[in-house]
Write a protein that holds these residues in place. Structure first.
Motif, mmCIF file in Angstrom:
data_model
loop_
_atom_site.group_PDB
_atom_site.id
_atom_site.type_symbol
_atom_site.label_atom_id
_atom_site.label_comp_id
_atom_site.label_asym_id
_atom_site.label_seq_id
_atom_site.Cartn_x
_atom_site.Cartn_y
_atom_site.Cartn_z
ATOM 1 N N UNK A 4 31.566 22.337 11.326
ATOM 2 C CA UNK A 4 30.596 21.736 10.469
ATOM 3 C C UNK A 4 31.499 21.082 9.191
ATOM 4 N N UNK A 5 32.905 21.715 9.564
ATOM 5 C CA UNK A 5 34.099 21.194 8.608
ATOM 6 C C UNK A 5 33.680 19.484 8.759
ATOM 7 N N UNK A 6 34.185 19.349 9.860
ATOM 8 C CA UNK A 6 33.923 17.393 10.211
ATOM 9 C C UNK A 6 32.668 17.142 9.899
ATOM 10 N N UNK A 7 31.766 17.600 10.368
ATOM 11 C CA UNK A 7 30.535 16.983 9.004
ATOM 12 C C UNK A 7 30.417 16.413 7.903
ATOM 13 N N UNK A 8 31.583 17.963 7.025
ATOM 14 C CA UNK A 8 31.813 17.906 6.163
ATOM 15 C C UNK A 8 32.075 16.423 5.302
ATOM 16 N N UNK A 9 33.327 16.805 5.792
ATOM 17 C CA UNK A 9 34.615 15.772 5.229
ATOM 18 C C UNK A 9 34.190 14.687 5.978
ATOM 19 N N UNK A 10 32.910 14.273 7.201
ATOM 20 C CA UNK A 10 32.781 12.539 7.421
ATOM 21 C C UNK A 10 31.033 12.410 5.821
ATOM 22 N N UNK A 11 30.873 13.558 5.832
ATOM 23 C CA UNK A 11 29.266 13.278 4.586
ATOM 24 C C UNK A 11 30.276 12.989 3.190
ATOM 25 N N UNK A 12 31.478 13.791 3.385
ATOM 26 C CA UNK A 12 32.271 13.403 1.819
ATOM 27 C C UNK A 12 32.830 11.628 1.559
ATOM 28 N N UNK A 13 33.264 11.402 2.850
ATOM 29 C CA UNK A 13 33.563 10.264 2.776
ATOM 30 C C UNK A 13 32.814 9.042 3.084
ATOM 31 N N UNK A 14 31.415 8.967 2.688
ATOM 32 C CA UNK A 14 30.259 8.667 2.441
ATOM 33 C C UNK A 14 29.483 8.500 1.305
ATOM 34 N N UNK A 15 30.161 9.530 0.383
ATOM 35 C CA UNK A 15 29.427 9.847 -1.088
ATOM 36 C C UNK A 15 30.115 9.376 -2.093
ATOM 37 N N UNK A 16 29.674 9.455 -3.274
ATOM 38 C CA UNK A 16 30.523 9.251 -4.642
ATOM 39 C C UNK A 16 30.798 10.265 -4.693
ATOM 40 N N UNK A 17 30.088 10.936 -5.040
ATOM 41 C CA UNK A 17 31.030 12.281 -5.539
ATOM 42 C C UNK A 17 29.431 13.880 -5.406
#
Length: 151
Positions: free
Chosen positions: A55-68
């Motif tokens: 879940x943390x890895x998915x969240x980190x990946x999502x964060x890199x693709x979001x502006x905020x």
């Protein structure tokens, strides 16, 4: 803080607490069994660990693709990546406490709703330790207290 952010925080906390309860993380015997590598090791919490890392890895990946973030102006990502004696000592104390008591802070706080005396004693000791740390750090001249802007 907006009502939507408060509702999201409440929902996240409830989901986290439910996950801790269902996984057995609020049961110190199960946690101590997982930590007992040389004895009667209980590997079942390894699945909880793997799920948390996923879940943390998915969240980190999502964060890199979001502006905020959806409900905030910016991501709160730690900037300090230094491994020093203070970090290692804190990690060691955390591990010793976890191994002795079978609780870590999240499950202990979630476990307060069960009304068990051992949980209340652990949380009281944890809060006392946090207060002692704050008092000692405030007395150190020029010490980096590591406080985050949100604190």
């Amino acid at each position: 803080m907006s009502a939507l952010r408060l509702l999201a925080a409440l929902a996240s906390g409830l989901l986290f607490g439910l996950g801790l309860a269902l996984s057995g993380m609020m049961d110190p015997r199960k946690v101590l069994g997982f930590l007992d590598l040389a004895g009667a090791w209980d590997p079942s919490l390894a699945f909880v660990l793997a799920g948390a890392v996923g879940v943390s890895a998915l969240g980190t990946l999502a964060r890199t693709r979001m502006a905020h973030p959806v409900l905030a102006a910016r991501f709160a990502v730690p900037e300090n990546r230094r491994v020093d004696a203070r970090l290692l000592a804190g990690a060691a104390l955390f591990g010793i406490g976890w191994g002795l008591a079978g609780f870590c802070p999240g499950p202990a706080l979630a476990g307060l709703v069960l009304g068990l005396p051992a949980v209340a004693v652990f949380v009281a000791a944890m809060l006392a330790g946090m207060a002692l740390h704050r008092l000692t750090m405030e007395r150190r001249p020029g010490a980096d207290r590591g406080a985050s802007p949100a604190a």
